[in-house]
Scaffold this motif. Structure first.
Motif, short mmCIF file in Angstrom:
data_model
loop_
_atom_site.label_atom_id
_atom_site.label_comp_id
_atom_site.label_asym_id
_atom_site.label_seq_id
_atom_site.Cartn_x
_atom_site.Cartn_y
_atom_site.Cartn_z
N PRO A 25 15.49 -7.89 -0.29
CA PRO A 25 14.91 -7.59 0.67
C PRO A 25 13.30 -7.49 0.47
CG PRO A 25 16.78 -5.98 0.51
CD PRO A 25 16.61 -6.85 -0.72
N ALA A 26 13.19 -7.11 -0.67
CA ALA A 26 11.44 -7.19 -1.05
C ALA A 26 10.89 -8.46 -1.73
CB ALA A 26 11.32 -5.87 -2.19
N MET A 27 11.68 -9.39 -1.79
CA MET A 27 11.53 -10.54 -2.61
C MET A 27 10.24 -11.27 -2.15
SD MET A 27 13.91 -13.17 -4.19
CE MET A 27 14.83 -12.24 -5.42
N GLN A 28 10.37 -11.51 -0.59
CA GLN A 28 9.53 -12.21 -0.08
C GLN A 28 8.04 -11.72 -0.15
OE1 GLN A 28 9.38 -14.93 2.60
NE2 GLN A 28 7.63 -14.50 3.76
N GLY A 29 7.81 -10.39 -0.35
CA GLY A 29 6.45 -9.90 -0.28
C GLY A 29 6.00 -10.02 -1.79
N TYR A 30 6.91 -9.70 -2.78
CA TYR A 30 6.50 -9.77 -4.06
C TYR A 30 5.82 -11.21 -4.47
CZ TYR A 30 6.81 -9.48 -9.14
OH TYR A 30 6.29 -9.44 -10.44
N VAL A 31 7.05 -12.27 -4.11
CA VAL A 31 6.71 -13.71 -4.68
C VAL A 31 5.31 -14.06 -3.84
CG1 VAL A 31 8.94 -14.23 -5.29
CG2 VAL A 31 8.05 -14.92 -3.13
N LYS A 32 5.13 -13.52 -2.70
CA LYS A 32 3.93 -14.28 -1.84
C LYS A 32 2.65 -13.46 -2.55
CE LYS A 32 3.73 -14.99 2.63
NZ LYS A 32 3.89 -14.90 4.10
N ARG A 33 2.98 -12.22 -3.15
CA ARG A 33 1.77 -11.64 -3.65
C ARG A 33 1.52 -11.72 -5.05
NH1 ARG A 33 -0.91 -6.55 -1.71
NH2 ARG A 33 -2.17 -5.74 -3.59
N TYR A 34 2.69 -11.97 -5.84
CA TYR A 34 2.53 -11.86 -7.33
C TYR A 34 2.86 -13.23 -8.24
CZ TYR A 34 1.70 -7.04 -6.67
OH TYR A 34 1.32 -5.64 -6.46
N VAL A 35 3.58 -13.94 -7.31
CA VAL A 35 4.13 -15.25 -8.06
C VAL A 35 3.15 -16.53 -7.53
CG1 VAL A 35 5.84 -17.03 -8.35
CG2 VAL A 35 6.25 -14.46 -8.36
N PHE A 36 3.05 -16.76 -6.21
CA PHE A 36 2.29 -17.79 -5.64
C PHE A 36 1.05 -17.11 -4.87
CE2 PHE A 36 6.72 -19.05 -5.35
CZ PHE A 36 6.93 -20.03 -6.07
N ASN A 37 0.23 -18.16 -4.44
CA ASN A 37 -0.86 -17.64 -3.66
C ASN A 37 -2.27 -17.25 -4.71
OD1 ASN A 37 0.18 -18.52 -1.09
ND2 ASN A 37 0.62 -16.55 -0.98
N TRP A 38 -2.14 -17.74 -5.94
CA TRP A 38 -3.23 -17.56 -6.79
C TRP A 38 -4.45 -18.24 -6.50
CZ3 TRP A 38 -4.29 -21.89 -9.27
CH2 TRP A 38 -3.31 -22.74 -9.45
N ALA A 39 -4.29 -19.47 -5.84
CA ALA A 39 -5.39 -20.59 -5.76
C ALA A 39 -6.13 -19.93 -4.48
CB ALA A 39 -4.87 -21.79 -5.52
N THR A 40 -7.62 -20.02 -4.71
CA THR A 40 -8.56 -19.71 -3.70
C THR A 40 -9.27 -20.82 -3.04
OG1 THR A 40 -10.04 -18.97 -5.18
CG2 THR A 40 -8.82 -17.03 -4.33
N SER A 41 -9.51 -20.58 -2.01
CA SER A 41 -10.34 -21.77 -1.08
C SER A 41 -11.78 -21.71 -1.55
CB SER A 41 -9.97 -21.63 0.23
OG SER A 41 -10.97 -22.69 0.80
N ASP A 42 -12.27 -22.64 -1.85
CA ASP A 42 -13.84 -22.70 -2.10
C ASP A 42 -14.67 -22.53 -0.99
OD1 ASP A 42 -13.52 -23.46 -4.64
OD2 ASP A 42 -14.24 -25.50 -4.40
#
Ligand code: FAD
Length: 379
Positions: A360-377
């Motif tokens: 149940p907590a996986m969606q939040g975890y992967v969005k925060r700590y696995v993916f979404n590391w790239a930042t827009s210029d």
């Protein structure tokens, strides 16, 4: 010397290095040559799953992935024997491209921005010369002041940077079938981790894809082999059984296998005049995701090159720090650690309990700590 910079390989890492260099240091980009063994559009064994980080990094380069044929997986299911979660990273889970098309498109933009690509040229070895490197190719030698090894998991350049590096290599097996019914809507993807009970330190996957306009499915097994000393799983029979459960026969389809190097923070990342990027340095160990990561390495490598030429210091002694301190480097460190923890859980019951609890907590975890590391210029 012939060139200021030679990039070996024109996959996502090599093309991203060139495109970022054209943005950050256009004069240096014009004195940059890419050496590529094959000719675009070329076959590259890959599921072609592209997460949101890739959209962000391409947008930073002024590129729009919508120009490349792709399909979208609306949801991704991460499951272990019925426990787990379904995940989206934005309004979709991820895009799926064919690598021949994505890489040819990237290479076209590299050329448009003034970087030369010499195809059908295989790099055979590197040697040091005064002020740079001599690159031996099957079409003769080329000399450069700096070299980027973006030549994939079996990198030749890597052998110069770490001559005795072994291990840290995952195995993958992949095949395509005509669109086949799965127990989910057709536009969804799944990652089934129950093959861990058969020794696979990874998962069995299925994505929707499209080949020459025809709807198909990509299937495969990823085995990180991150637990040293553990016996190797029989990937072919795991894949065969998983397909048979779904009414498909492995023998009816052409399958291919390929290694994938994953990221290890302890490894050497550069020597004077030479840096590594993309799979040559290492992809994600949890899922074997490497395209967005290769694009991300390109931005770091281009910054390192631009700074090195500005300061006339091609030692690249701070390259490792630059990688490890970047958002990408920190995400990769977390993912290698995460893979050791996830695939190190011993016993079917413990694994089931883990997936039952964390699902149940996986969606939040992967969005925060696995993916979404790239930042827009633009942010
Ligand atoms: C079966 C499989 C499925 C995968 N699925 C996914 C997925 O769904 N999503 C995802 O994000 N990642 C996936 N990956 C990982 C992904 O393919 C890689 O991480 C990605 O291709 C890395 O890009 P790169 O530019 O570093 O290397 P590559 O894409 O391997 O490019 C290296 C380039 O260097 C060239 N080259 C190699 N040797 C030489 C030489 N000696 N001289 C000159 N040129 C050379 C090659 O021709 C190639 O063009 C998968 C990998 C495999 C094996």
């Amino acid at each position: 010397l012939d060139w200021d910079v030679v990039i070996v390989g024109s996959g996502p890492a090599g093309c991203s290095t060139a495109l970022n260099l054209a943005k950050r240091a256009p004069a240096l980009a014009r004195r940059t040559l890419i050496l590529e063994r094959d000719q675009h559009p070329r076959h590259k064994l890959c599921g072609g799953g592209l997460v949101r980080d890739a959209d962000v990094l391409l947008a930073n380069l002024g590129l729009d992935l919508r120009e490349v044929p792709h399909v979208d997986a609306s949801w991704a299911h991460f499951h272990f024997r019925g426990h787990g979660a379904r995940i989206k990273l934005s309004d979709i889970a991820f895009h799926i491209v064919r690598r021949a098309e994505l890489d040819a498109w990237l290479a076209m933009h590299v050329r448009r921005r003034g970087v030369t690509i010499q195809e059908q040229t295989r790099v055979e070895r590197l040697s040091s010369v005064e002020g740079g490197v001599e690159i031996q190719t099957d079409r003769g030698p080329v000399r450069a002041r700096a070299v980027v090894g973006a030549d994939g998991s079996k990198s030749i350049v890597r052998r110069s940077v770490c001559p005795d590096s072994r291990g840290n290599v995952a195995r993958l097996l992949e095949l395509l079938t005509p669109d086949a019914p799965i127990a989910l809507p057709r536009d969804e993807a799944f990652f089934e981790f129950s093959c861990r009970d058969r020794g696979v330190q990874g998962y069995f996957w299925s994505f929707p894809t499209r080949v020459e306009g025809r709807p198909m499915r990509s299937w495969g097994v990823y085995d990180s082999r991150i637990l040293s000393g553990a016996p190797h799983a029989a990937l072919k029979s795991v894949c065969r059984d998983a397909l048979e459960e779904r009414g498909l026969r492995l023998g009816d389809h052409h399958f291919e296998a390929h290694p994938l190097r994953w990221f290890d923070a302890e490894q050497p990342m550069s020597i004077p005049h030479v840096i590594l990027a993309g799979d040559a340095l290492g992809a994600d160990a949890v899922l074997g995701e490497g395209i967005s990561i290769a694009l991300g390495y390109g931005a770091i490598a281009a910054d390192a090159l631009a700074d090195a030429f500005e300061r006339s210091d091609l030692s690249f002694s701070t390259y490792r720090d630059r990688v490890l301190k970047s958002r990408l480097g920190r995400a990769l460190v977390r993912r290698t650690r995460g893979a050791r923890l996830l695939y190190g859980i011993e016993g079917g019951l413990r694994r089931r309990l883990f997936w039952w609890c964390v699902g149940p907590a996986m969606q939040g975890y992967v969005k925060r700590y696995v993916f979404n590391w790239a930042t827009s210029d633009r942010a």
